[in-house]
Design a protein around this motif. Sequence first.
Motif, PDB file in Angstrom:
ATOM      1  N   UNK A   2     -27.517  54.600  27.775  1.00 52.99           N
ATOM      2  CA  UNK A   2     -28.019  55.487  26.658  1.00 52.99           C
ATOM      3  C   UNK A   2     -27.021  55.049  25.555  1.00 52.99           C
ATOM      4  N   UNK A   3     -25.511  54.769  25.762  1.00 52.44           N
ATOM      5  CA  UNK A   3     -24.634  54.599  24.888  1.00 52.44           C
ATOM      6  C   UNK A   3     -25.134  53.379  23.949  1.00 52.44           C
ATOM      7  N   UNK A   4     -25.903  52.304  24.949  1.00 55.61           N
ATOM      8  CA  UNK A   4     -26.164  51.105  24.287  1.00 55.61           C
ATOM      9  C   UNK A   4     -27.800  51.096  23.820  1.00 55.61           C
ATOM     10  N   UNK A   5     -28.305  52.348  23.707  1.00 60.95           N
ATOM     11  CA  UNK A   5     -29.446  52.751  22.978  1.00 60.95           C
ATOM     12  C   UNK A   5     -30.853  52.400  23.719  1.00 60.95           C
ATOM     13  N   UNK A   6     -30.597  52.560  25.040  1.00 58.22           N
ATOM     14  CA  UNK A   6     -31.822  52.462  25.992  1.00 58.22           C
ATOM     15  C   UNK A   6     -32.377  53.724  26.179  1.00 58.22           C
ATOM     16  N   UNK A   7     -33.887  53.913  26.302  1.00 58.86           N
ATOM     17  CA  UNK A   7     -34.543  55.012  26.295  1.00 58.86           C
ATOM     18  C   UNK A   7     -34.035  55.993  27.650  1.00 58.86           C
ATOM     19  N   UNK A   8     -34.251  56.783  27.585  1.00 59.07           N
ATOM     20  CA  UNK A   8     -33.980  57.652  29.031  1.00 59.07           C
ATOM     21  C   UNK A   8     -34.538  57.028  30.236  1.00 59.07           C
ATOM     22  N   UNK A   9     -35.807  56.731  29.884  1.00 59.78           N
ATOM     23  CA  UNK A   9     -36.606  56.205  31.116  1.00 59.78           C
ATOM     24  C   UNK A   9     -35.858  54.978  31.593  1.00 59.78           C
ATOM     25  N   UNK A  10     -35.689  53.900  30.683  1.00 57.99           N
ATOM     26  CA  UNK A  10     -34.918  52.713  31.044  1.00 57.99           C
ATOM     27  C   UNK A  10     -33.657  52.980  31.545  1.00 57.99           C
ATOM     28  N   UNK A  55     -30.688  58.351  22.381  1.00 62.64           N
ATOM     29  CA  UNK A  55     -30.030  58.025  21.106  1.00 62.64           C
ATOM     30  C   UNK A  55     -31.377  58.127  20.035  1.00 62.64           C
ATOM     31  N   UNK A  56     -31.062  58.444  18.856  1.00 68.66           N
ATOM     32  CA  UNK A  56     -32.143  58.195  17.837  1.00 68.66           C
ATOM     33  C   UNK A  56     -32.564  56.780  17.433  1.00 68.66           C
ATOM     34  N   UNK A  57     -31.571  55.844  17.669  1.00 70.82           N
ATOM     35  CA  UNK A  57     -31.999  54.653  17.434  1.00 70.82           C
ATOM     36  C   UNK A  57     -32.259  53.890  18.850  1.00 70.82           C
ATOM     37  N   UNK A  58     -33.397  52.988  18.820  1.00 70.93           N
ATOM     38  CA  UNK A  58     -33.787  52.584  19.984  1.00 70.93           C
ATOM     39  C   UNK A  58     -33.445  50.842  20.155  1.00 70.93           C
ATOM     40  N   UNK A  81     -37.143  47.500  23.084  1.00 69.06           N
ATOM     41  CA  UNK A  81     -37.755  49.014  23.539  1.00 69.06           C
ATOM     42  C   UNK A  81     -38.616  49.485  22.090  1.00 69.06           C
ATOM     43  N   UNK A  82     -38.818  48.607  21.250  1.00 65.55           N
ATOM     44  CA  UNK A  82     -39.280  49.179  19.979  1.00 65.55           C
ATOM     45  C   UNK A  82     -40.950  49.046  20.279  1.00 65.55           C
ATOM     46  N   UNK A  83     -41.578  49.825  19.629  1.00 60.57           N
ATOM     47  CA  UNK A  83     -43.085  49.594  19.601  1.00 60.57           C
ATOM     48  C   UNK A  83     -43.932  48.362  19.518  1.00 60.57           C
ATOM     49  N   UNK A  84     -44.560  47.879  20.196  1.00 59.13           N
ATOM     50  CA  UNK A  84     -45.207  46.479  19.907  1.00 59.13           C
ATOM     51  C   UNK A  84     -46.854  47.003  19.163  1.00 59.13           C
ATOM     52  N   UNK A  85     -46.811  46.251  17.857  1.00 58.38           N
ATOM     53  CA  UNK A  85     -48.001  46.226  17.369  1.00 58.38           C
ATOM     54  C   UNK A  85     -49.011  45.066  17.178  1.00 58.38           C
ATOM     55  N   UNK A  86     -50.097  45.042  17.654  1.00 61.49           N
ATOM     56  CA  UNK A  86     -50.766  43.687  17.496  1.00 61.49           C
ATOM     57  C   UNK A  86     -51.386  43.564  16.165  1.00 61.49           C
TER      58      UNK A  86
END
Length: 526
Positions: free
Chosen positions: A294-302, A366-369, A373-378
């Motif tokens: 989490x310190x390195x901005x991973x999501x809780x799930x990852x 963290x609020x920063x991702x 793990x950022x959203x992918x938009x096509x």
Amino acid sequence: MPEAIWISFAFGLGLLMKAVGLPPLVGYLAAGFVLSGLAANPSIGISAEPTSVLAHIAHLGVLLMLFTVGLKLKLKSVISPEVIGGSLLHFAITCLVFTPGLYLLLDISWYIAFLLAVALSFSSTVLAAKVLENKRELRAFHGRVSIGILIMQDLIALLVMSLAAGQSPSQWALIVFGLPLLRPLLFKLLDASGHDELLVLLGMLLALVIGGMGFEAVGLSSELGALIFGAILANHPRSQELAKSLWSVKEVFLVGFFLQIGIGGLPDANAIIFAVVAALVLPLKGILFFFLMLLFRLRARSGFLTSLALTNYSEFGLIVASIALPEWLVPLAITVALSFLISAPLNRIAHPLYERLSHRLVRFESHQRHPDELPVSLGDTRVLVMGMGRTGTAAYDWLKTSEARLMALDSDLPKVARHQAKGRNVVYADAEDNTFWEALHMPSLEAVVLAMSDIEAKLIAARMLRKLGFTGYIVAHTMYADEAERIREAGADDAYLTMSETGVALASHLLDRVPAAPALASGRSS
């Protein structure tokens, strides 16, 4: 004949452990302890004393393991903040906490306490890799982070082993700095070895003879030699093929390593107490990994899935102990086996477990991702090709001639970079990673080509596309008719057999090029 007894017991107990969902190496350790107990009773008449043959096999297994670790040592897999920072911080914090604790509880020297803390800081490469592979998550984001951290831990372990061995290199050891100059020659040897037994022999030659014996001859660690020669070949396109070809040989030799530990002596009460106490503090290891991720901005799930894969003790710790702490080998072996008994079942239910705990864990995000793990938009993409191997690339290049707005996805980062360099619109994504599907936006998508090599990836992609409400056309290819039916059941509109379509394409080329094509075509139509 002791070898026949070793093999029989190792197979029987290894098979039993596999049947109950545990790694077979737990069975190999148990087989060694059982044989040690039987040998202690003269009335049974079984001799299972460790011999030089078993010790030699065990050493070869360790060298082959380090060689295959070297084959995976691509800088891109470890050069990331969460891998380097996470592994080094975890190692440092674990040693800082465990060393004084072990010193006070066990009444041992600071040096031994530190080495025990080092051995307990590592996580199991064997268990984590098998768990992630079985769940098809090796290429998922949390899978890549886990493997990267394990590689970093392996490097730390090798450094500790070299320092603990205390060998004084000769003046010839300077030759090692010139080994990278051999890379072109080694690449040519790998290319010339084909795909069969010569490939296996080349791996054994480099790991055991040139790397192992060669480094020992100049006063260096044979383990270091095996790792370096593996690393020299890591960037060759066939390095992973070499690693796979050596997998079974390495695993068989490593059986000797685990057998040797068990046969060396039965655990006493103190060893069992040590293992139980170490198991009780095992959750702290996973909690530390979670908060570091989490310190390195991973999501809780990852972060949760990564930490759960690493919440165990390592067989590499046993290898370190075999060199630096031989008197602690049996207690550490019991500790590793007990951690596997805890970790393996938990990892099988990792996703349901996260769902139950997610409402408590996400508050720590963290609020920063992380960029991965950022959203992918096509965007305005109308046609999507998933998987850019030979089939996917051919489909992409053919579709590129049309007016369709085209994009492709692939889970191999180096492959993505190569396609981007050639001007193709390819981005990184893994169809087997739920995080990708959770963040996917596809407002204009009309058709999808499933060209991944793995059947499970195609099934997951088809199901998830339909689950997300995609109503467009999905087409896939596969080698087998039963797989084609499964892909259609998962949601694809069509699934074609690769070889059948190849035959049709060849026939169409024939009708286009051969002068007698009209006659052939009329004969075919009649």
